[in-house]
Design a protein around this motif. Structure first.
Motif, PDB file in Angstrom:
ATOM      1  N   ILE A  43       0.820  -1.200   0.000  1.00 21.00           N
ATOM      2  CA  ILE A  43       0.000   0.000   0.000  1.00 21.00           C
ATOM      3  C   ILE A  43       0.861   1.261   0.000  1.00 21.00           C
ATOM      4  O   ILE A  43       1.972   1.262   0.536  1.00 21.00           O
ATOM      5  CB  ILE A  43      -0.951  -0.017   1.231  1.00 21.00           C
ATOM      6  N   VAL A  44       0.356   2.285  -0.635  1.00 17.22           N
ATOM      7  CA  VAL A  44       0.938   3.628  -0.534  1.00 17.22           C
ATOM      8  C   VAL A  44      -0.178   4.513   0.009  1.00 17.22           C
ATOM      9  O   VAL A  44      -1.285   4.509  -0.538  1.00 17.22           O
ATOM     10  CB  VAL A  44       1.369   4.190  -1.905  1.00 17.22           C
ATOM     11  N   VAL A  45       0.104   5.211   1.098  1.00 19.22           N
ATOM     12  CA  VAL A  45      -0.883   6.136   1.657  1.00 19.22           C
ATOM     13  C   VAL A  45      -0.381   7.557   1.425  1.00 19.22           C
ATOM     14  O   VAL A  45       0.766   7.869   1.748  1.00 19.22           O
ATOM     15  CB  VAL A  45      -1.117   5.880   3.164  1.00 19.22           C
ATOM     16  N   MET A  46      -1.230   8.378   0.832  1.00 18.24           N
ATOM     17  CA  MET A  46      -0.893   9.777   0.559  1.00 18.24           C
ATOM     18  C   MET A  46      -1.824  10.680   1.366  1.00 18.24           C
ATOM     19  O   MET A  46      -3.037  10.449   1.402  1.00 18.24           O
ATOM     20  CB  MET A  46      -1.075  10.066  -0.932  1.00 18.24           C
ATOM     21  N   VAL A  47      -1.229  11.658   2.027  1.00 20.63           N
ATOM     22  CA  VAL A  47      -2.001  12.520   2.924  1.00 20.63           C
ATOM     23  C   VAL A  47      -1.733  13.983   2.607  1.00 20.63           C
ATOM     24  O   VAL A  47      -0.597  14.368   2.327  1.00 20.63           O
ATOM     25  CB  VAL A  47      -1.611  12.273   4.408  1.00 20.63           C
ATOM     26  N   GLY A  52      -2.773  21.228  10.722  1.00 21.05           N
ATOM     27  CA  GLY A  52      -2.903  20.147  11.690  1.00 21.05           C
ATOM     28  C   GLY A  52      -4.097  19.238  11.459  1.00 21.05           C
ATOM     29  O   GLY A  52      -4.448  18.416  12.303  1.00 21.05           O
ATOM     30  N   ARG A  53      -4.724  19.394  10.305  1.00 15.61           N
ATOM     31  CA  ARG A  53      -5.901  18.591   9.996  1.00 15.61           C
ATOM     32  C   ARG A  53      -5.660  17.801   8.706  1.00 15.61           C
ATOM     33  O   ARG A  53      -4.958  18.272   7.814  1.00 15.61           O
ATOM     34  CB  ARG A  53      -7.089  19.538   9.797  1.00 15.61           C
ATOM     35  N   VAL A  54      -6.230  16.593   8.640  1.00 17.17           N
ATOM     36  CA  VAL A  54      -6.132  15.782   7.427  1.00 17.17           C
ATOM     37  C   VAL A  54      -7.193  16.295   6.443  1.00 17.17           C
ATOM     38  O   VAL A  54      -8.371  15.999   6.592  1.00 17.17           O
ATOM     39  CB  VAL A  54      -6.374  14.286   7.747  1.00 17.17           C
ATOM     40  N   SER A  55      -6.764  17.083   5.474  1.00 15.87           N
ATOM     41  CA  SER A  55      -7.763  17.648   4.562  1.00 15.87           C
ATOM     42  C   SER A  55      -8.112  16.669   3.445  1.00 15.87           C
ATOM     43  O   SER A  55      -9.213  16.683   2.915  1.00 15.87           O
ATOM     44  CB  SER A  55      -7.300  18.982   3.986  1.00 15.87           C
ATOM     45  N   ASP A  56      -7.163  15.791   3.094  1.00 12.54           N
ATOM     46  CA  ASP A  56      -7.482  14.753   2.112  1.00 12.54           C
ATOM     47  C   ASP A  56      -6.530  13.584   2.320  1.00 12.54           C
ATOM     48  O   ASP A  56      -5.405  13.752   2.810  1.00 12.54           O
ATOM     49  CB  ASP A  56      -7.363  15.302   0.686  1.00 12.54           C
ATOM     50  N   VAL A  57      -6.994  12.414   1.957  1.00 15.55           N
ATOM     51  CA  VAL A  57      -6.170  11.204   2.110  1.00 15.55           C
ATOM     52  C   VAL A  57      -6.625  10.189   1.060  1.00 15.55           C
ATOM     53  O   VAL A  57      -7.810  10.090   0.760  1.00 15.55           O
ATOM     54  CB  VAL A  57      -6.265  10.644   3.561  1.00 15.55           C
ATOM     55  N   ALA A  58      -5.650   9.506   0.469  1.00 20.95           N
ATOM     56  CA  ALA A  58      -5.963   8.513  -0.550  1.00 20.95           C
ATOM     57  C   ALA A  58      -4.940   7.393  -0.477  1.00 20.95           C
ATOM     58  O   ALA A  58      -3.910   7.528   0.206  1.00 20.95           O
ATOM     59  CB  ALA A  58      -5.943   9.161  -1.934  1.00 20.95           C
ATOM     60  N   PHE A  59      -5.232   6.286  -1.147  1.00 22.08           N
ATOM     61  CA  PHE A  59      -4.274   5.184  -1.141  1.00 22.08           C
ATOM     62  C   PHE A  59      -4.261   4.478  -2.482  1.00 22.08           C
ATOM     63  O   PHE A  59      -5.207   4.566  -3.265  1.00 22.08           O
ATOM     64  CB  PHE A  59      -4.592   4.182  -0.015  1.00 22.08           C
TER      65      PHE A  59
END
Ligand code: ZN
Length: 147
Positions: A43-47, A52-59
């Protein structure tokens, strides 16, 4: 209880087949690679974090239904949360899948994974995306391995 188990099964199958946020992430400022050699999940996780907030995240990546479903639900769960809240969620999820915490009904779809506590090998599949998320946030360069 059987109905609940069926429902949980359905949640995992649905996310395993049609993972959400399974894409590359434009403008990601953190990323990490994760690998579970026991199962072959990669897996590759991109953030993308802002203030200080997770505005977007994908994998992206390939893996078994459990690891894919867990990554999909992880992205849905932490999006919009602060980094502290995301870490806390991982802590609770980890307690749940390792059988140290009874489900209370307050972890939403994450509780679909409570059944994996009976299968230690599957715990690694279910937590890979979360370990990789943590590594991404901490800017760890080495591939995260569940071993
Ligand atoms: Zn797996």
């Amino acid at each position: 209880m059987n109905d609940l188990r069926d429902l949980y099964q359905e949640v995992i199958l649905d996310h395993g087949r049609r993972p959400r946020n399974h894409r590359s992430l434009e403008g990601a400022n953190h990323s990490a690679n994760g690998y579970n050699p026991l199962c072959g999940d990669k897996i590759v996780v991109m953030v993308k974090t802002e203030g200080g907030r997770v505005s977007d995240v994908a994998f992206q990546g390939t893996g078994c239904a459990i690891s894919t479903a867990s990554a999909s639900i992880m992205t849905e769960s932490v999006k919009g949360k602060t980094i502290e809240e995301a870490r806390e969620l991982f802590r609770k999820f980890h307690e749940l899948v390792t059988g140290h915490e009874e489900p209370h009904g307050n972890l939403g779809k994450l509780e679909a994974f409570m059944g994996v506590s009976e299968f230690p090998m599957r715990v690694k599949c279910a937590t890979l995306a979360w370990h990789t998320l943590n590594a991404a946030i901490e800017d760890k360069k080495d591939t995260v391995s569940t071993e």
